[in-house]
Write an enzyme that holds these catalytic residues in place. Sequence first.
Site, PDB file in Angstrom:
ATOM      1  N   LYS A   1       0.820  -1.217   0.000  1.00  0.00           N
ATOM      2  CA  LYS A   1       0.000   0.000   0.000  1.00  0.00           C
ATOM      3  C   LYS A   1       0.858   1.274   0.000  1.00  0.00           C
ATOM      4  CE  LYS A   1      -4.000  -2.100   2.342  1.00  0.00           C
ATOM      5  NZ  LYS A   1      -4.920  -1.976   3.506  1.00  0.00           N
TER       6      LYS A   1
ATOM      7  N   TYR B   1     -12.328  -1.986  -3.639  1.00  0.00           N
ATOM      8  CA  TYR B   1     -12.808  -2.133  -2.261  1.00  0.00           C
ATOM      9  C   TYR B   1     -14.334  -1.985  -2.165  1.00  0.00           C
ATOM     10  CZ  TYR B   1      -8.288  -2.304   0.220  1.00  0.00           C
ATOM     11  OH  TYR B   1      -7.074  -2.685   0.727  1.00  0.00           O
TER      12      TYR B   1
ATOM     13  N   PHE C   1     -15.172   4.058   6.943  1.00  0.00           N
ATOM     14  CA  PHE C   1     -13.829   4.452   6.505  1.00  0.00           C
ATOM     15  C   PHE C   1     -13.625   4.335   4.994  1.00  0.00           C
ATOM     16  CE2 PHE C   1     -13.710   0.005   7.992  1.00  0.00           C
ATOM     17  CZ  PHE C   1     -13.286  -0.631   6.837  1.00  0.00           C
TER      18      PHE C   1
ATOM     19  N   ARG D   1      -1.847 -14.127   4.983  1.00  0.00           N
ATOM     20  CA  ARG D   1      -2.543 -13.420   6.065  1.00  0.00           C
ATOM     21  C   ARG D   1      -1.720 -13.504   7.363  1.00  0.00           C
ATOM     22  NH1 ARG D   1      -6.824 -10.132   4.707  1.00  0.00           N
ATOM     23  NH2 ARG D   1      -7.405 -10.344   6.879  1.00  0.00           N
TER      24      ARG D   1
ATOM     25  N   THR E   1      -5.177  -6.660  11.071  1.00  0.00           N
ATOM     26  CA  THR E   1      -5.493  -5.394  10.396  1.00  0.00           C
ATOM     27  C   THR E   1      -4.943  -4.196  11.166  1.00  0.00           C
ATOM     28  OG1 THR E   1      -7.553  -6.430   9.642  1.00  0.00           O
ATOM     29  CG2 THR E   1      -7.388  -4.029   9.420  1.00  0.00           C
TER      30      THR E   1
ATOM     31  N   ARG F   1       2.706  -6.021   9.370  1.00  0.00           N
ATOM     32  CA  ARG F   1       1.981  -4.895   9.971  1.00  0.00           C
ATOM     33  C   ARG F   1       2.566  -4.508  11.330  1.00  0.00           C
ATOM     34  NH1 ARG F   1      -3.958  -6.821   7.810  1.00  0.00           N
ATOM     35  NH2 ARG F   1      -4.082  -5.425   5.996  1.00  0.00           N
TER      36      ARG F   1
ATOM     37  N   ASN G   1      -1.958   0.498   6.715  1.00  0.00           N
ATOM     38  CA  ASN G   1      -1.381  -0.720   7.303  1.00  0.00           C
ATOM     39  C   ASN G   1      -0.554  -1.546   6.313  1.00  0.00           C
ATOM     40  OD1 ASN G   1      -3.502  -1.660   5.828  1.00  0.00           O
ATOM     41  ND2 ASN G   1      -4.578  -2.646   7.523  1.00  0.00           N
TER      42      ASN G   1
ATOM     43  N   HIS H   1      -2.237  -5.360   1.651  1.00  0.00           N
ATOM     44  CA  HIS H   1      -3.533  -6.017   1.482  1.00  0.00           C
ATOM     45  C   HIS H   1      -3.271  -7.457   1.086  1.00  0.00           C
ATOM     46  CE1 HIS H   1      -7.556  -7.027  -0.017  1.00  0.00           C
ATOM     47  NE2 HIS H   1      -6.909  -7.638  -0.993  1.00  0.00           N
TER      48      HIS H   1
ATOM     49  N   GLU I   1      -9.732 -10.943  -7.244  1.00  0.00           N
ATOM     50  CA  GLU I   1      -8.777  -9.843  -7.067  1.00  0.00           C
ATOM     51  C   GLU I   1      -7.578  -9.972  -8.004  1.00  0.00           C
ATOM     52  OE1 GLU I   1      -9.883  -8.884  -2.384  1.00  0.00           O
ATOM     53  OE2 GLU I   1      -7.891  -9.637  -2.868  1.00  0.00           O
TER      54      GLU I   1
HETATM   55  P1  IDP Z   1      -7.791  -6.595   6.077  1.00  0.00           P
HETATM   56  O1  IDP Z   1      -7.045  -5.672   5.134  1.00  0.00           O
HETATM   57  O2  IDP Z   1      -6.927  -7.029   7.228  1.00  0.00           O
HETATM   58  O3  IDP Z   1      -8.452  -7.756   5.356  1.00  0.00           O
HETATM   59  P2  IDP Z   1     -10.454  -5.347   6.335  1.00  0.00           P
HETATM   60  O4  IDP Z   1     -11.287  -5.362   7.565  1.00  0.00           O
HETATM   61  O5  IDP Z   1     -10.902  -6.162   5.159  1.00  0.00           O
HETATM   62  O6  IDP Z   1      -8.954  -5.733   6.759  1.00  0.00           O
HETATM   63  O7  IDP Z   1     -10.323  -3.815   5.900  1.00  0.00           O
HETATM   64  C1  IDP Z   1      -9.781  -3.449   4.660  1.00  0.00           C
HETATM   65  C2  IDP Z   1      -8.870  -2.260   4.850  1.00  0.00           C
HETATM   66  O8  IDP Z   1      -9.653  -1.135   5.250  1.00  0.00           O
HETATM   67  C3  IDP Z   1      -7.822  -2.407   5.950  1.00  0.00           C
HETATM   68  O9  IDP Z   1      -6.681  -3.124   5.559  1.00  0.00           O
HETATM   69  C4  IDP Z   1      -7.516  -0.960   6.263  1.00  0.00           C
HETATM   70  O10 IDP Z   1      -6.626  -0.374   5.302  1.00  0.00           O
HETATM   71  C5  IDP Z   1      -8.900  -0.305   6.125  1.00  0.00           C
HETATM   72  N1  IDP Z   1      -9.574  -0.237   7.438  1.00  0.00           N
HETATM   73  C6  IDP Z   1     -10.131  -1.265   8.129  1.00  0.00           C
HETATM   74  N2  IDP Z   1     -10.664  -0.840   9.295  1.00  0.00           N
HETATM   75  C7  IDP Z   1     -10.429   0.502   9.339  1.00  0.00           C
HETATM   76  C8  IDP Z   1     -10.740   1.524  10.307  1.00  0.00           C
HETATM   77  O11 IDP Z   1     -11.331   1.281  11.354  1.00  0.00           O
HETATM   78  N3  IDP Z   1     -10.329   2.798   9.986  1.00  0.00           N
HETATM   79  C9  IDP Z   1      -9.667   3.115   8.818  1.00  0.00           C
HETATM   80  N4  IDP Z   1      -9.376   2.176   7.899  1.00  0.00           N
HETATM   81  C10 IDP Z   1      -9.730   0.890   8.147  1.00  0.00           C
END
Ligand code: IDP
Length: 140
Positions: free
Chosen positions: A11, A51, A59, A87, A93, A104, A114, A117, A128
């Site tokens: 990212k 997304y 968010f 993962r 996350t 991370r 973070n 992805h 994807e």
């Molecule tokens: P993942 O990337 O670990 O699968 P997901 O819950 O699918 O996590 O969320 C996708 C992406 O959305 C996260 O990697 C992060 O960049 C963003 N995200 C998730 N939760 C939050 C939040 O609470 N605030 C801001 N961004 C978030």
Amino acid sequence: MATERTLSIIKPDATKRNLTGKINAKFEDAGLRIIAQKRIQLTKAQAGQFYAVHAERPFYDELCEFMASEPVVVQVLEGEGAILKNREVMGATNPADAAPGTIRAEFAESVGENSVHGSDAPETAKEEIAFFFSGLELVG
Ligand code: IDP
């Protein structure tokens, strides 16, 4: 366990800080082979399409802005149980919850910014990968 392919994105927060090589080393050390990779600049609309599953989340707009803020490196990782293995290498996350040694835990700046992805299941991995790559670009 079967050989799988998964979609990974390095990212903007990580490409900006020149962390592509260090993150790729984590994948390779874990036995994941990078069988396709390219650096691209997403538009906000393209990030939104990728997304789309998160469109109702609070968010979503911030996430799309962030993903279009700097180039990203999109890649396909291949290996035994690659989806789950990736993962594990990524970590939780929220970097505050990520296990020591994960990408991370070491590199992420916040729950949003973070660093990586990774696809979460075989069906999403397939979709994807097809979002970013043609079959000819995957060289296993
Ligand atoms: P993942 O990337 O670990 O699968 P997901 O819950 O699918 O996590 O969320 C996708 C992406 O959305 C996260 O990697 C992060 O960049 C963003 N995200 C998730 N939760 C939050 C939040 O609470 N605030 C801001 N961004 C978030």
